[in-house]
Design a protein around this motif. Structure first.
Motif, PDB file in Angstrom:
ATOM      1  N   THR A   7     -17.923  21.855   4.153  1.00 52.83           N
ATOM      2  CA  THR A   7     -17.115  22.067   5.350  1.00 52.83           C
ATOM      3  C   THR A   7     -15.997  20.891   5.764  1.00 52.83           C
ATOM      4  O   THR A   7     -16.085  19.790   5.147  1.00 52.83           O
ATOM      5  CB  THR A   7     -18.018  21.805   6.643  1.00 52.83           C
ATOM      6  N   ILE A  22     -22.311  21.324  12.451  1.00 54.83           N
ATOM      7  CA  ILE A  22     -22.031  21.966  11.100  1.00 54.83           C
ATOM      8  C   ILE A  22     -21.998  21.132  10.117  1.00 54.83           C
ATOM      9  O   ILE A  22     -22.371  21.210   9.028  1.00 54.83           O
ATOM     10  CB  ILE A  22     -20.575  22.511  11.328  1.00 54.83           C
ATOM     11  N   PRO A  24     -14.887  25.478   8.211  1.00 54.80           N
ATOM     12  CA  PRO A  24     -14.574  26.507   9.107  1.00 54.80           C
ATOM     13  C   PRO A  24     -13.027  27.462   8.931  1.00 54.80           C
ATOM     14  O   PRO A  24     -12.826  28.460   9.399  1.00 54.80           O
ATOM     15  CB  PRO A  24     -14.785  26.283  10.549  1.00 54.80           C
ATOM     16  N   ALA A  50     -12.735  24.126  15.029  1.00 56.91           N
ATOM     17  CA  ALA A  50     -13.920  23.677  14.966  1.00 56.91           C
ATOM     18  C   ALA A  50     -15.024  24.642  15.530  1.00 56.91           C
ATOM     19  O   ALA A  50     -16.253  24.792  15.354  1.00 56.91           O
ATOM     20  CB  ALA A  50     -14.059  22.434  15.593  1.00 56.91           C
ATOM     21  N   SER A  56     -14.771  20.049  11.851  1.00 56.36           N
ATOM     22  CA  SER A  56     -15.756  20.746  12.575  1.00 56.36           C
ATOM     23  C   SER A  56     -16.689  19.738  13.138  1.00 56.36           C
ATOM     24  O   SER A  56     -16.557  18.854  13.128  1.00 56.36           O
ATOM     25  CB  SER A  56     -16.801  21.282  10.779  1.00 56.36           C
TER      26      SER A  56
END
Length: 368
Positions: free
Chosen positions: A140, A148, A183, A113, A144
């Motif tokens: 995402t 984000i 991510p 994250a 995360s």
């Protein structure tokens, strides 16, 4: 003071008395508080937690399920999340304003994250927009930060889980020509490949160098993968699989899709944490498995299925270090602080961030 000293100074530290208590006393105190608070207290526990902690969980599961379960507790006033920071953030986003979420140890973060921060993502988005114009929808992983998730929600995107990533990629491609996947590059790559997208049509965004890494024609790029990874799952290797095949020819290999593409390719099965748990549970006695996921969970599965031959795909694997920050001393401290009316380590996502993050979560929940 530098940034680390500032963080340490602003974060309450575990009182010395809890470090001096033995397991029996800590267990006794936790049980007493749980009994006294009853339904006003809710303890969700992630699958990767230590046995000593997970034994007190009111429900076990993955991060999103636990956040949703927390939100469904009508009576609960205090939610003590036995997991990591981004999970507690998601719980805070989904729960009511009169419910408070706590993390027993604020050091329980997630390296994956943390590999995508808000400033990096804004810079990347600006550069990618200038290159590809308005042809990208961001997705995402729920693993995360709230920031984000909020960025993705604000830009028309959605969150995904390891269980529904394939469905959500299909959803995204119905809206735009390209996807920015944050991510975890490995989950993104494995999912896109499963959908039939060749590797040459995938690129990697390096947030440190601020550059797009790819082969072939840039105009053919369909999936842009953020250069992030899970520090646990990336440690499973092709060599591990070859060793298992050599030593146990009939053993099946099952891994999490956060593993590298080449590892997933050589495995017999790949799927989410729940998929792994269910697959083993439904397997016949005498079956044999090498599991590529977090060690606390693997050891728990081994104990739960003594009629099967189960090993870790990587015998030298360590448990998730940040998950293991949550222990009996910190859990006891958290619960007693709440009971005394002086709670510590509350997780609060500001309303603006929570609003946009919730957009991304709702798009997933509605479309997956």
């Amino acid at each position: 003071m530098n940034i680390f000293q500032t963080m340490e100074a602003s974060t309450p530290t575990l009182p010395k008395k809890y470090k001096q208590m033995n397991a029996d006393e800590l267990t006794y105190r936790i049980r007493n508080i749980k009994e006294a608070m009853g339904g006003k207290l809710f303890l969700p526990g992630h699958h990767y937690q230590k046995d000593e902690v997970i034994s007190f969980a009111d429900v076990r599961g993955d991060s999103l399920k636990l956040a949703q379960m927390s939100a469904s507790q009508q009576e609960a006033e205090a939610i003590v999340f036995c997991g990591v920071h981004f999970m507690a953030e998601t719980a805070d986003i989904l729960t009511r304003e009169d419910q408070e979420v706590y993390l027993p140890d604020m050091r329980a973060g997630c390296s994956m994250a943390d590999m995508a921060d808000f400033a990096q993502t804004e810079k990347a988005w600006e550069k990618l927009m200038s290159k590809f114009n308005d042809t990208i929808v961001p997705l995402t992983y729920v693993n995360s930060t709230a920031a984000i998730k909020a960025f993705v929600g604000k830009h028309g995107g959605a969150t995904v889980t390891s269980s529904n990533a394939e469905k959500m990629m299909k959803w995204a491609f119905n809206h735009k020509e390209r996807i920015l996947f944050l991510p975890d590059q490995h989950l993104g790559r494995n999912t896109a490949y499963k959908l039939g997208i060749p590797l040459k049509e995938m690129a990697v965004w390096d947030p440190i160098k601020e550059e797009l890494v790819y082969e072939g024609d840039v105009n053919d790029i369909k999936v842009i993968l953020w250069k992030g990874h899970c520090s646990v799952h990336e440690n499973f290797t092709v060599a591990n699989i070859h060793q298992v095949r050599k030593k146990h020819p009939s053993m099946k290999v099952i891994v999490h899709p956060e593993c590298r593409r080449e590892v997933v390719k050589l495995s017999d099965e790949a799927g989410s944490t729940n998929y792994i748990i269910d697959t083993i549970a439904q397997s016949s006695p005498g079956s044999s498995w090498a599991i590529g996921t977090e060690m606390n969970l693997v050891n728990r599965i081994i104990r739960q299925h003594p009629d099967q031959h189960i090993i870790s795909l990587n015998p030298n694997m360590c448990p998730c270090l940040t998950m293991n920050r949550i222990d009996l001393p910190h859990l006891t401290w958290s619960l007693e602080s709440i009971a005394e009316g002086k709670p510590v380590n509350r997780i609060q996502v500001d309303k603006g961030t929570a609003h946009d993050a919730n957009k991304a979560l709702k798009r997933m929940l509605y479309n997956a």
